[in-house]
Design a protein around this motif. Sequence first.
Motif, PDB file in Angstrom:
ATOM      1  N   ILE A   1       0.828  -1.199   0.000  1.00 27.91           N
ATOM      2  CA  ILE A   1       0.000   0.000   0.000  1.00 27.91           C
ATOM      3  C   ILE A   1       0.868   1.257   0.000  1.00 27.91           C
ATOM      4  CG2 ILE A   1      -1.834   1.260   1.203  1.00 27.91           C
ATOM      5  CD1 ILE A   1      -2.678  -1.463   0.099  1.00 27.91           C
ATOM      6  N   ILE A   2       0.564   2.177  -0.897  1.00 33.13           N
ATOM      7  CA  ILE A   2       1.282   3.450  -0.954  1.00 33.13           C
ATOM      8  C   ILE A   2       0.759   4.379   0.136  1.00 33.13           C
ATOM      9  CG2 ILE A   2       1.704   5.524  -2.349  1.00 33.13           C
ATOM     10  CD1 ILE A   2       1.492   3.764  -4.838  1.00 33.13           C
ATOM     11  N   ASN A   3       1.654   5.017   0.841  1.00 38.31           N
ATOM     12  CA  ASN A   3       1.288   6.004   1.870  1.00 38.31           C
ATOM     13  C   ASN A   3       0.991   7.335   1.183  1.00 38.31           C
ATOM     14  OD1 ASN A   3       1.024   7.790   3.964  1.00 38.31           O
ATOM     15  ND2 ASN A   3       2.865   7.132   5.056  1.00 38.31           N
ATOM     16  N   TYR A   4      -0.260   7.513   0.777  1.00 35.98           N
ATOM     17  CA  TYR A   4      -0.602   8.717   0.034  1.00 35.98           C
ATOM     18  C   TYR A   4      -0.693   9.963   0.910  1.00 35.98           C
ATOM     19  CZ  TYR A   4      -1.035   6.887  -4.657  1.00 35.98           C
ATOM     20  OH  TYR A   4      -0.740   6.378  -5.889  1.00 35.98           O
ATOM     21  N   THR A   5      -0.718   9.792   2.209  1.00 30.66           N
ATOM     22  CA  THR A   5      -0.646  10.966   3.088  1.00 30.66           C
ATOM     23  C   THR A   5       0.683  11.679   2.873  1.00 30.66           C
ATOM     24  OG1 THR A   5      -2.067   9.925   4.758  1.00 30.66           O
ATOM     25  CG2 THR A   5      -0.698  11.778   5.469  1.00 30.66           C
ATOM     26  N   GLU A   6       1.764  10.903   2.828  1.00 32.85           N
ATOM     27  CA  GLU A   6       3.091  11.479   2.605  1.00 32.85           C
ATOM     28  C   GLU A   6       3.259  11.953   1.171  1.00 32.85           C
ATOM     29  OE1 GLU A   6       5.418  12.176   4.884  1.00 32.85           O
ATOM     30  OE2 GLU A   6       3.830  11.585   6.275  1.00 32.85           O
ATOM     31  N   VAL A   7       2.750  11.168   0.222  1.00 37.58           N
ATOM     32  CA  VAL A   7       2.855  11.542  -1.191  1.00 37.58           C
ATOM     33  C   VAL A   7       2.139  12.865  -1.438  1.00 37.58           C
ATOM     34  CG1 VAL A   7       2.161  10.937  -3.552  1.00 37.58           C
ATOM     35  CG2 VAL A   7       3.123   9.188  -2.036  1.00 37.58           C
ATOM     36  N   ASN A   8       0.950  13.012  -0.874  1.00 40.14           N
ATOM     37  CA  ASN A   8       0.158  14.225  -1.094  1.00 40.14           C
ATOM     38  C   ASN A   8       0.787  15.466  -0.453  1.00 40.14           C
ATOM     39  OD1 ASN A   8      -1.822  13.058  -2.707  1.00 40.14           O
ATOM     40  ND2 ASN A   8      -3.037  12.411  -0.942  1.00 40.14           N
TER      41      ASN A   8
END
Length: 293
Positions: free
Chosen positions: A266-273
């Motif tokens: 799972i990609i950590n989209y909180t950090e990506v965003n």
Amino acid sequence: PSYFLRFRTFNNFIKKNLNLTAKVYKDIDDLEKYLPNADIYVTGSDQVWNSEWNGGIDRCLYLDINSIKRKIAYAASFGKSSLAEDEKNDTLALLKKYNAISLREQSGVEICNELGVNNTINVLDPTLLLDSSAWKKLSSNKFKGEEYILVYNLNRNRKIDNYAKNLSAKTGLKVKYLSYQLHEAFKNGKMYCNPKVEDFLALIENAKYVITDSFHATAFSINFEKNFVIVYPGKYSTRLQSILKILGLENRVAKDDNDLEITLSIINYTEVNKKLKIERKKSLDWLSKSLTE
């Protein structure tokens, strides 16, 4: 037939959504003779300066018109990590005529630096300037509630086909794949050939997993917060490498067609965003400043 369907698909979208000049410009002489009146002219962006794709240096795509007093380039792309020796001098002369230049890849900034063109900057591709809410307004309602693996590859690559087959066997999910060539109907899964732009977006938005070698499929996967995996194409991969590095997603590249854990993680989209928000502001600030100074 594939080209006919493709042109019809995009022409219909263009007529409905884009504000274009009535005049179609076919060469540099045409552009110079009938130049539209504007305060500022902008070049951008997808591989617009790739001399291999363009069959040489295309002066139109550098807006090489003497009467133009102010022009900038937003997210322009050479599509490769270096220039051939025989195109460096001409490219330098054309770049010097710009008031401001931004590049879509860091490798483009490095090319400019090597040529002696300073004060360039790496910015986001235009598709990433808008967040997912803007693209969801355009996306169709097809495929909602479905779970599937989406494949979109621009280059013939058996590794991608095998990867999709292995991921399908592992997850039990069916494969849907995007194509702009009818002859690819033999591939494993259900084919969507030359879909409407709205359906293209919907296929990515609703996918469980995305397998691709396409920059823009990657960009929309990021915008829609999808778990995706990249299989690098043989050429022109600098744009993919650049965006993955900027957003800390370098680990989303498959080593082989059994490297399934990448996609399943799972990609950590909180950090990506968080990173995407910073890059989006930087890009929009540069664009605003360059257009108004």
